[in-house]
Motif scaffolding. Structure first.
Motif, PDB file in Angstrom:
ATOM      1  N   TRP A 115      11.924  -1.895  13.730  1.00 46.83           N
ATOM      2  CA  TRP A 115      11.210  -1.524  14.166  1.00 46.83           C
ATOM      3  C   TRP A 115       9.662  -2.433  15.069  1.00 46.83           C
ATOM      4  CZ3 TRP A 115       5.892   0.500  14.768  1.00 46.83           C
ATOM      5  CH2 TRP A 115       5.995   1.473  15.917  1.00 46.83           C
ATOM      6  N   LEU A 116       9.403  -2.634  14.834  1.00 47.91           N
ATOM      7  CA  LEU A 116       7.431  -3.382  15.192  1.00 47.91           C
ATOM      8  C   LEU A 116       8.285  -4.246  16.685  1.00 47.91           C
ATOM      9  CD1 LEU A 116       4.234  -2.698  15.302  1.00 47.91           C
ATOM     10  CD2 LEU A 116       4.644  -5.254  13.830  1.00 47.91           C
ATOM     11  N   MET A 118       4.460   5.489   5.131  1.00 50.04           N
ATOM     12  CA  MET A 118       3.549   5.014   6.618  1.00 50.04           C
ATOM     13  C   MET A 118       1.969   5.616   5.640  1.00 50.04           C
ATOM     14  SD  MET A 118       5.594   3.544   8.343  1.00 50.04           S
ATOM     15  CE  MET A 118       6.765   3.110   8.031  1.00 50.04           C
ATOM     16  N   VAL A 119       1.293   4.379   5.669  1.00 51.66           N
ATOM     17  CA  VAL A 119       0.076   3.881   5.225  1.00 51.66           C
ATOM     18  C   VAL A 119      -0.518   6.119   5.662  1.00 51.66           C
ATOM     19  CG1 VAL A 119      -2.099   3.289   4.300  1.00 51.66           C
ATOM     20  CG2 VAL A 119       0.207   1.701   3.915  1.00 51.66           C
ATOM     21  N   ARG A 175       1.278 -12.257   7.508  1.00 49.88           N
ATOM     22  CA  ARG A 175       2.722 -11.429   8.039  1.00 49.88           C
ATOM     23  C   ARG A 175       2.325 -11.357   9.697  1.00 49.88           C
ATOM     24  NH1 ARG A 175       5.946  -6.554   5.466  1.00 49.88           N
ATOM     25  NH2 ARG A 175       3.974  -5.938   6.366  1.00 49.88           N
ATOM     26  N   ALA A 176       1.645 -10.332  10.297  1.00 44.61           N
ATOM     27  CA  ALA A 176       1.259 -10.235  11.262  1.00 44.61           C
ATOM     28  C   ALA A 176       1.320 -11.413  12.235  1.00 44.61           C
ATOM     29  CB  ALA A 176       0.268  -9.568  11.348  1.00 44.61           C
ATOM     30  N   ALA A 215      -2.427  -4.244   9.047  1.00 46.92           N
ATOM     31  CA  ALA A 215      -1.346  -5.425   8.550  1.00 46.92           C
ATOM     32  C   ALA A 215      -0.053  -4.835   8.331  1.00 46.92           C
ATOM     33  CB  ALA A 215      -1.852  -5.753   7.282  1.00 46.92           C
ATOM     34  N   PHE A 216       0.358  -3.226   7.559  1.00 47.30           N
ATOM     35  CA  PHE A 216       1.606  -2.643   7.679  1.00 47.30           C
ATOM     36  C   PHE A 216       1.821  -1.960   9.256  1.00 47.30           C
ATOM     37  CE2 PHE A 216      -0.255  -3.132   3.597  1.00 47.30           C
ATOM     38  CZ  PHE A 216       1.263  -3.632   2.729  1.00 47.30           C
ATOM     39  N   PRO A 217       2.892  -1.918   9.844  1.00 48.09           N
ATOM     40  CA  PRO A 217       3.246  -0.861  10.904  1.00 48.09           C
ATOM     41  C   PRO A 217       3.140   0.588  10.692  1.00 48.09           C
ATOM     42  CG  PRO A 217       5.567  -2.140  10.261  1.00 48.09           C
ATOM     43  CD  PRO A 217       4.716  -2.774   8.874  1.00 48.09           C
ATOM     44  N   ASN A 218       3.519   1.269  11.484  1.00 51.68           N
ATOM     45  CA  ASN A 218       3.482   2.614  11.628  1.00 51.68           C
ATOM     46  C   ASN A 218       4.705   3.067  12.347  1.00 51.68           C
ATOM     47  OD1 ASN A 218       2.743   5.126  11.652  1.00 51.68           O
ATOM     48  ND2 ASN A 218       0.603   5.189  10.701  1.00 51.68           N
ATOM     49  N   ILE A 219       4.687   3.715  12.081  1.00 53.44           N
ATOM     50  CA  ILE A 219       6.151   3.669  12.650  1.00 53.44           C
ATOM     51  C   ILE A 219       6.261   4.956  13.473  1.00 53.44           C
ATOM     52  CG2 ILE A 219       8.367   2.513  11.946  1.00 53.44           C
ATOM     53  CD1 ILE A 219       9.405   5.121  10.698  1.00 53.44           C
ATOM     54  N   TYR A 220       5.628   6.212  12.824  1.00 49.24           N
ATOM     55  CA  TYR A 220       4.881   6.829  14.330  1.00 49.24           C
ATOM     56  C   TYR A 220       3.714   7.071  15.444  1.00 49.24           C
ATOM     57  CZ  TYR A 220       8.193   9.140  10.076  1.00 49.24           C
ATOM     58  OH  TYR A 220       8.782   8.935   8.946  1.00 49.24           O
ATOM     59  N   GLN A 221       3.269   5.995  15.135  1.00 51.13           N
ATOM     60  CA  GLN A 221       2.282   6.129  15.953  1.00 51.13           C
ATOM     61  C   GLN A 221       2.918   4.987  16.834  1.00 51.13           C
ATOM     62  OE1 GLN A 221      -0.896   7.363  15.902  1.00 51.13           O
ATOM     63  NE2 GLN A 221      -0.005   7.876  14.193  1.00 51.13           N
ATOM     64  N   PRO A 222       2.307   4.433  18.521  1.00 51.52           N
ATOM     65  CA  PRO A 222       2.890   3.934  19.145  1.00 51.52           C
ATOM     66  C   PRO A 222       2.691   2.642  18.786  1.00 51.52           C
ATOM     67  CG  PRO A 222       0.934   4.819  19.914  1.00 51.52           C
ATOM     68  CD  PRO A 222       1.406   5.479  18.720  1.00 51.52           C
ATOM     69  N   ARG A 223       3.823   2.248  19.814  1.00 46.35           N
ATOM     70  CA  ARG A 223       4.470   0.279  18.703  1.00 46.35           C
ATOM     71  C   ARG A 223       3.663  -0.799  19.581  1.00 46.35           C
ATOM     72  NH1 ARG A 223      10.392  -2.677  19.126  1.00 46.35           N
ATOM     73  NH2 ARG A 223      10.268  -2.545  21.253  1.00 46.35           N
ATOM     74  N   VAL A 224       2.349  -0.888  18.639  1.00 45.46           N
ATOM     75  CA  VAL A 224       1.116  -2.208  18.706  1.00 45.46           C
ATOM     76  C   VAL A 224       1.816  -3.265  17.854  1.00 45.46           C
ATOM     77  CG1 VAL A 224      -0.424  -0.754  19.639  1.00 45.46           C
ATOM     78  CG2 VAL A 224      -0.695  -0.659  17.558  1.00 45.46           C
ATOM     79  N   MET A 225       1.146  -3.938  18.419  1.00 41.31           N
ATOM     80  CA  MET A 225       1.794  -5.772  17.342  1.00 41.31           C
ATOM     81  C   MET A 225       0.814  -4.976  16.180  1.00 41.31           C
ATOM     82  SD  MET A 225       3.260  -7.987  16.821  1.00 41.31           S
ATOM     83  CE  MET A 225       3.479  -8.350  15.520  1.00 41.31           C
ATOM     84  N   VAL A 226       0.478  -5.238  14.697  1.00 38.18           N
ATOM     85  CA  VAL A 226       0.050  -5.596  14.229  1.00 38.18           C
ATOM     86  C   VAL A 226      -0.808  -6.617  13.572  1.00 38.18           C
ATOM     87  CG1 VAL A 226       1.073  -4.394  11.895  1.00 38.18           C
ATOM     88  CG2 VAL A 226       1.530  -6.519  12.142  1.00 38.18           C
ATOM     89  N   GLU A 227      -1.953  -6.359  12.905  1.00 35.56           N
ATOM     90  CA  GLU A 227      -3.090  -7.216  12.841  1.00 35.56           C
ATOM     91  C   GLU A 227      -2.926  -8.042  11.765  1.00 35.56           C
ATOM     92  OE1 GLU A 227      -4.741  -8.886  15.445  1.00 35.56           O
ATOM     93  OE2 GLU A 227      -3.598  -7.378  17.032  1.00 35.56           O
ATOM     94  N   LEU A 233       0.926  -1.181   0.074  1.00 34.67           N
ATOM     95  CA  LEU A 233      -0.195   0.069   0.322  1.00 34.67           C
ATOM     96  C   LEU A 233       0.966   1.608   0.025  1.00 34.67           C
ATOM     97  CD1 LEU A 233      -2.795  -0.589   2.204  1.00 34.67           C
ATOM     98  CD2 LEU A 233      -2.778   0.680   0.546  1.00 34.67           C
ATOM     99  N   SER A 234       1.921   1.209   0.694  1.00 36.19           N
ATOM    100  CA  SER A 234       2.728   2.617   0.968  1.00 36.19           C
ATOM    101  C   SER A 234       3.216   2.854  -0.308  1.00 36.19           C
ATOM    102  CB  SER A 234       3.658   2.621   1.329  1.00 36.19           C
ATOM    103  OG  SER A 234       5.128   1.552   1.257  1.00 36.19           O
ATOM    104  N   ARG A 254       7.053  13.085   7.702  1.00 38.64           N
ATOM    105  CA  ARG A 254       8.103  13.425   9.125  1.00 38.64           C
ATOM    106  C   ARG A 254       8.961  14.024   9.207  1.00 38.64           C
ATOM    107  NH1 ARG A 254       5.241  12.024  14.085  1.00 38.64           N
ATOM    108  NH2 ARG A 254       2.942  11.522  12.956  1.00 38.64           N
TER     109      ARG A 254
END
Lengths: 323, 342
Positions: free
Chosen positions: B230-231, B271-272, B201-202, A256-268, A214-215, B277
């Motif tokens: 990072w994750l 980031m989607v 993946r998750a 499903a994609f991690p977002n490094i600018y948000q708090p670290r939560v596991m992707v689903e 998606l990115s 930043r």
């Protein structure tokens, strides 16, 4: 000149296998305006590549267009004979293939391979064609001195650039990119995305981009069409679809994609598997994996793709349509 | 590297490969070409943590992982595993013992499973190879436990299937079960999710976090994807041409990197649904292979802030803050956050 470059109406592409038919693309409609770009996104096996291959009629032997219409600048190419198709492909619509490693002939000079494409479509001398190749190399950022090189002498990024040059060889109106950056390193990927964006502005190019990432679409495309199990489930301007997501599947895909600018939560993950397209489920195809699915509605009636205003379409009983 | 008792500790580890050029060049002209795949790496992996090794292809991240598991020979330096040097250890008996503690998960689940073995055969093969005295019933029990942990439930349904009957995600789960059946303390996972769709993946990533949190395993997670590093990891080490150029807590990826190369890598992440930043730093050219190393910093020729000193003097790998190491003469933030620009 009409505004629409490409219009796909209710396209159904099926594959014949020994056991019957696989409905890889089942009722897909979208359009693409001149100098616009659209991204098809979805999991593997959702029909995004088949949709793109159908639009230039490049399906494998066991695939065929069952019904629907593909209009290119208003001209119906759905049933165009092979001879006319050959003139249409590459001159009007070309393709950037995925595997830069596999899409070039290893025993032929890169420039000769591009010259070949030009000579097949235009009545120019070989020398003129070679001159044009030099221009193309310059355009995509390969040193013109490398014009006599073989594919193995190029790095992965340069090969991808060469493939882009090849796609642009006959000044096509539409370029289809099939995962053009997938096998590349992060930094090379950024370079290629920059190149594609740059070329789109310079050449006023229209583009159909296929990817599972998606990115990449948010970086290169004006519109986005999210596909699931052979159908478009959400379609609209990239910003709108990403920020004001309607369909539960799109929502899951984004998360499903991690977002490094948000708090670290596991992707689903999305629970379950995509449905079998040999025997697609009744109702909404996503219903078995959807947490909002309503029994008696989502698993019985197929949701239509409805306009929610501002050319933002969604196919969902709950988020679109008749509230 | 504050941990006093790391499970794995690399000290100035080097792995070189010879390029075969033919008899005349190598032996008569004495023109030997050497790839410095891994060049003087220092890295500690603490017990129960996930360290991500991030880099582009050819940066030496896989070779580092293989060297720790004794799958590649080190040219120089020392690798300490569980307080004991394992450099140069080769004997079969030692290997058998070592493999009970350290395991690898490979990238491609389509090629790393033997197509003629059933899932049961694959998962219990490590037991056979390490001369486990478990009988068939016990093996089956262990296999079921391992498969259930890896998320293949009910495991009985999968035991006697063949790899071709499984999807990519399921295959990778079988790989993980195979690794887990030995209950190793240390795992090297080489790009374990790069072949999988984002939607599956998750769950695989969660297994790694589960291995760490529930079983206390330490994991070296090799990836090219910074956002995944990072994750899931506690620390990240970013590699460039055989060197670790920056090491620190995983959070540095979200904007705390100081090495120009790591900053460039993080700056191009999209980031989607988020505005950028950082200003994008696009490096020219591509990473070359570390055959003829330049005299100074190996990143200097592509570095946007390189100075004369960088071309002459090889920077040292040094601490720059608590828990933060860097290999650069002039570490500084270069792509400042800017709110005005999109």
């Amino acid at each position: 000149m009409s505004e629409r470059l490409l219009e796909v109406k209710d396209l159904r592409t099926y594959f014949k296998i020994t056991a019957g038919e696989v409905k890889a693309v089942d009722g897909v409609s979208f359009f693409l305006n001149h100098s616009e770009s659209i991204g098809l996104v979805g999991e593997s096996g959702c029909g995004k590549t088949t949709t793109a291959l159908s639009t230039i009629r490049l399906l494998p032997d066991n695939g065929y267009i069952h019904s629907g219409q593909i209009l290119f600048e208003g001209r119906d190419i759905t049933n165009l004979p092979e001879k006319e198709l050959r003139d249409f492909r590459w001159a009007q619509a070309s393709m950037i293939f995925q595997g830069a490693m596999n899409a070039l002939n290893p025993v032929q000079k890169v420039s000769d391979q591009i010259v070949e494409a030009i000579l097949l479509h235009e009545k120019v001398t070989k020398r003129d064609a070679l001159e044009r190749v030099k221009g193309l190399f310059d355009l995509v950022g390969i040193d013109v001195k490398r014009v006599n090189a073989y594919p193995h002498e190029f790095s992965g990024g340069m090969r991808q650039r060469a493939i882009i040059a090849m796609a642009l060889a006959c000044n096509p109106k539409l370029v289809i990119g099939d995962e053009p950056t997938t096998a590349l390193d992060v930094m090379v990927q950024a370079q290629i995305i920059d190149l594609i964006n740059d070329l789109r502005h310079k050449l006023n190019m229209s583009m159909l981009m296929i990817t599972h990432d998606l990115s990449i679409i948010t970086e290169t495309c004006d519109r986005i069409a999210v596909m699931y199990a052979g159908k478009i489930v959400e379609y609209g301007k990239t910003d709108v679809v990403v920020r004001k997501t309607l369909h539960p599947y799109t929502d899951k895909l984004i998360h499903a994609f991690p977002n490094i600018y948000q708090p670290r939560v596991m992707v689903e993950s999305i629970p379950g598997d995509p449905p079998d397209l040999f025997n697609p489920p009744a109702g909404c195809r996503f219903n078995a994996r959807c947490e909002h699915a309503v029994k008696g509605l989502c698993d019985c009636k197929e949701p239509p793709l409805v306009d929610m205003g501002g050319e933002h379409f969604v196919a969902c009983h709950l988020r679109g349509g008749n509230q | 590297m504050a941990d006093k008792d790391p499970i794995v500790s690399l000290k100035d580890v080097e792995v070189n490969f010879n390029i075969r050029q033919g008899f005349i060049k190598e032996y008569i002209l004495r023109d030997k070409k050497i790839v410095h795949a891994v060049d003087k790496i220092n890295l500690d992996i603490a017990r129960g943590e996930i360290v991500s090794l991030v880099g582009e292809s050819g940066s030496g991240k896989t070779t580092t992982g293989r060297a720790i598991l004794r799958l590649a020979d080190t040219t120089a330096g020392d690798i300490i595993f569980n307080g004991e040097s394992i450099t140069g250890k080769k004997s079969k008996a030692w290997n058998r013992e070592f493999r009970k503690h350290a395991q690898m998960i490979f990238q491609d689940p389509y090629q790393s499973l033997n197509p003629r073995f059933t899932v049961f055969d694959i998962v219990t093969e490590p037991l056979t190879l390490t001369n486990s005295d478990a009988n068939l019933a016990e093996k089956e029990m262990l296999a079921i436990q391992a498969l259930e942990f890896a998320g293949l439930r009910p495991a009985v349904d999968y035991l006697y299937r063949y790899p071709h009957e499984l999807s990519g995600g399921q295959r990778q789960r079988v790989s993980i079960a195979t690794c887990f059946i030995m209950a190793p303390e240390f795992i090297v996972a080489d790009e374990p999710v790069s072949m999988l769709d984002a939607s599956v993946r998750a769950n695989i990533l969660k297994l790694f976090v589960g291995l760490k949190e529930e079983k206390g395993a330490s994991i070296l997670f090799i990836t090219h994807d910074l956002s995944l590093a990072w994750l899931i990891s506690d620390h990240v080490a970013i590699m460039y041409m055989g060197r670790i150029v920056e090491y620190g807590p995983a959070d540095i990826i979200a904007g705390g990197c100081l090495h120009p190369y790591s900053q460039a890598l993080t700056s191009v992440l999209a980031m989607v649904g988020e505005k950028r930043r950082m200003k994008r730093i696009i490096l020219e050219g591509e990473t070359s292979s570390p055959v003829n190393l330049p005299k100074g910093c190996r990143f200097a020729s592509r570095c946007p802030i390189a100075q004369q000193r960088c071309f002459e003097e090889d920077p040292e790998y040094r601490p720059i803050g608590e828990d933060h190491y860097i290999c650069c003469h002039f570490p500084q933030p270069i792509g400042q956050l800017n709110d005005e620009e999109d």
